[in-house]
Design an enzyme around this catalytic site. Sequence first.
Site, PDB file in Angstrom:
ATOM      1  N   SER B  92      19.446  13.637 -28.468  1.00 36.70           N
ATOM      2  CA  SER B  92      21.494  13.443 -28.585  1.00 36.70           C
ATOM      3  C   SER B  92      21.061  14.860 -27.992  1.00 36.70           C
ATOM      4  CB  SER B  92      21.742  13.778 -29.979  1.00 36.70           C
ATOM      5  OG  SER B  92      20.821  14.771 -30.447  1.00 36.70           O
ATOM      6  N   GLY B  94      21.581  17.428 -29.484  1.00 35.51           N
ATOM      7  CA  GLY B  94      22.177  18.157 -31.006  1.00 35.51           C
ATOM      8  C   GLY B  94      20.677  19.236 -31.432  1.00 35.51           C
ATOM      9  N   PHE B  95      19.545  18.999 -30.827  1.00 32.93           N
ATOM     10  CA  PHE B  95      18.260  19.628 -32.132  1.00 32.93           C
ATOM     11  C   PHE B  95      18.590  21.035 -30.888  1.00 32.93           C
ATOM     12  CE2 PHE B  95      14.215  22.534 -30.835  1.00 32.93           C
ATOM     13  CZ  PHE B  95      13.910  22.795 -32.360  1.00 32.93           C
ATOM     14  N   GLN B 189      17.781  12.969 -41.950  1.00 34.65           N
ATOM     15  CA  GLN B 189      17.665  14.487 -42.462  1.00 34.65           C
ATOM     16  C   GLN B 189      17.736  14.357 -43.889  1.00 34.65           C
ATOM     17  OE1 GLN B 189      17.410  16.690 -40.176  1.00 34.65           O
ATOM     18  NE2 GLN B 189      18.051  15.912 -38.258  1.00 34.65           N
ATOM     19  N   CYS B 304     -14.268  15.874 -21.828  1.00 40.39           N
ATOM     20  CA  CYS B 304     -13.061  15.245 -21.727  1.00 40.39           C
ATOM     21  C   CYS B 304     -12.777  14.858 -20.154  1.00 40.39           C
ATOM     22  CB  CYS B 304     -12.408  16.068 -21.537  1.00 40.39           C
ATOM     23  SG  CYS B 304     -10.834  16.219 -21.211  1.00 40.39           S
ATOM     24  N   CYS B 309     -11.068  19.175 -16.398  1.00 43.76           N
ATOM     25  CA  CYS B 309     -12.177  18.899 -16.937  1.00 43.76           C
ATOM     26  C   CYS B 309     -12.724  18.012 -16.073  1.00 43.76           C
ATOM     27  CB  CYS B 309     -12.096  18.333 -18.506  1.00 43.76           C
ATOM     28  SG  CYS B 309     -11.259  19.391 -19.692  1.00 43.76           S
ATOM     29  N   HIS B 335      -4.945  19.016 -19.135  1.00 48.88           N
ATOM     30  CA  HIS B 335      -5.648  19.131 -19.828  1.00 48.88           C
ATOM     31  C   HIS B 335      -5.307  18.635 -21.183  1.00 48.88           C
ATOM     32  CE1 HIS B 335      -9.010  19.498 -22.371  1.00 48.88           C
ATOM     33  NE2 HIS B 335      -8.414  20.684 -23.370  1.00 48.88           N
TER      34      HIS B 335
END
Lengths: 374, 374
Positions: B92, B94-95, B189, B304, B309, B335
């Site tokens: 959004s 917001g963070f 929240q 992997c 890898c 990786h």
Amino acid sequence: MKIKYNLKKKDGKARYGVLDTNYGSFETPMFMPVGTKATVKSLTPDELKDMKCGIVLANTYHLWLRPGPEIINRCGGLHKFMNYDGPILTDSGGFQVFSLAKNKEKDITEEGVHFKSHIDGKDLFLTPEESIHIQNLLDSDIAMSFDECPPFPVTYDYMKKSVDRTLRWAARGKAVHSNPNQSLFGIVQGGEFEDLREYSCKETVKMDFDGYSIGGTSVGEDKDTMYKMIDYGVRYLPEDKVRYLMGVGDPIDILEGVERGIDIFDCVLPTRIARHGQAFTRTGKINFNNAKYKEDLGPVEEGCDCYTCRNYSRAYIRHLITTDEMLGGRLLSIHNIRYLVKLVEEIREAIKNDSFIEYKEEFIKKYDNKEKKQ
Amino acid sequence: MKIKYNLKKKDGKARYGVLDTNYGSFETPMFMPVGTKATVKSLTPDELKDMKCGIVLANTYHLWLRPGPEIINRCGGLHKFMNYDGPILTDSGGFQVFSLAKNKEKDITEEGVHFKSHIDGKDLFLTPEESIHIQNLLDSDIAMSFDECPPFPVTYDYMKKSVDRTLRWAARGKAVHSNPNQSLFGIVQGGEFEDLREYSCKETVKMDFDGYSIGGTSVGEDKDTMYKMIDYGVRYLPEDKVRYLMGVGDPIDILEGVERGIDIFDCVLPTRIARHGQAFTRTGKINFNNAKYKEDLGPVEEGCDCYTCRNYSRAYIRHLITTDEMLGGRLLSIHNIRYLVKLVEEIREAIKNDSFIEYKEEFIKKYDNKEKKQ
């Protein structure tokens, strides 16, 4: 096995040929991207193959300092180290010594060059023997002789002495070269002086190298002087050996070089300008910092077959470049290298069809070389 | 079309499901890499597909500032703009507003948040309506409601007021959401307060969103508190909607989240630590600045299946990282993202086999989470 150059066709002095190496054959003229520290910046070897790069250059000076040639050797040599199973050429380290070190920080003696590391200022000493020893350990397909690369201009007297020293250094390097799977090239120097280029060329050829380079271009001279240097340097080279013009990769310069008989070119230009947001097109370089591309949904260049042009818009490239996103430089590097490799592909076709000069003139007519105007 | 979540199997609270979107279906639990400015740093969409990424996140705040949502919309929306035809989620904004702006440089009002651009200090104002409007224009598959993301800790009173405001903001955003091909998520929240999480969860669910997020984690709280927040936040969510834990991507946290009923995770961790030379392995993170890797011919992690890898040695990666070569961060990003995507693949198998807890305990036994020890 040493490399083998097969001259297939000439059109004027322009040459179409095939170079056989231990890691496959490629056609010439060829453009060679620069993988300074055993990586063409941001790109994988797979991507270089997709672009049909025939050969890659790695810098001896940088690899000497980090990680060191012994480590690369113990890791199986440069091919295995960088996971690239195509041909690799290493330079001698000379150019970096002469360009990265400041004047007062280097001391050229008969024995070699004392200078300071560009990383930590440590005292370093590079000799013809050490350069060859490092390249032997790196195990590239083609090694270069250690030469002095004087700036432009220097006096005739300085250049004469320098050419003689470079000849002695070439002989010393050749004497200690010991990697049977690596070919060794001699380098023609002599600046803009016709007789010194002739002298350097003839004396170098006498030593019988596996190929020859024209050195001392792109060191500050104007374009006409550069083209003269190529003319003078190439004149006495044998037809059956490959010829490499060091540090030149501008499209027009490649055309001028091919016309004069050059087979291989290298330059950091396509990747360096990419990271600054510039792309080659057939009408000249374009700069993605220009706001006019912000909603442009076309490819970097219409008709280009590179991964970038097949998948991304100018608007997206501009966004990546203006927000300093690494993918921007990566995508433009792919386009710019493919552009030069495509250019030499078309040049080869033109030589085969005896239409090189027409091709060159047509190309130059469309191409607006802004560098020339400056 | 809106997304559709299909719950296929439960093992305790852990859920295996499939999420259908307009750009294809993917299985959950899923890890989602972060493409902040419409690019997962240094990587192409093709590479994300090779890694079996099911969905990618892009940041509304960053794209709002550059290049601007109108430009992306006129370029055909985010998918076309970044040449990615898989599912995309946008946050959004917001963070970023709450984390990038310094405290004194933001002013939270009922209407929205006044703050200064982290690029040029320009005054900006983001409201719930504007966030949804931007995301509508970006045309992502999933949009997030604009919420307040308070730091940790805040007082109960502050959190209560904040939860109420976030609920009002969610309703305002939902009211103006107008893109029929885009789903909209509500965000739970309430910090570490059990009753506020319950209240936030129940009230958000009443608004009937297409999916739900747990917000307000990874904002400074310790791990046990984070896990409690997830427990409290998930408890009253409907089983038939997908659940997304925002900003969490540590391997142990993914396991703890899945155990508590989370389906989707995102985090910058795998790409950020890659650029600093760190790689995930099954025994913990390793750092390629460590000299012990300088001649190590093994892959980043034995067994992997990632491109890195399969093709490059630890010695080469270390060389690229210690010489600041872009390819190093690129290869380690590949990786690390593949590592987390492989982790959720194994988690899904374990859930299908009713062995999630055994899998989790086995994983944690081997994994040395150095962050925990600090």
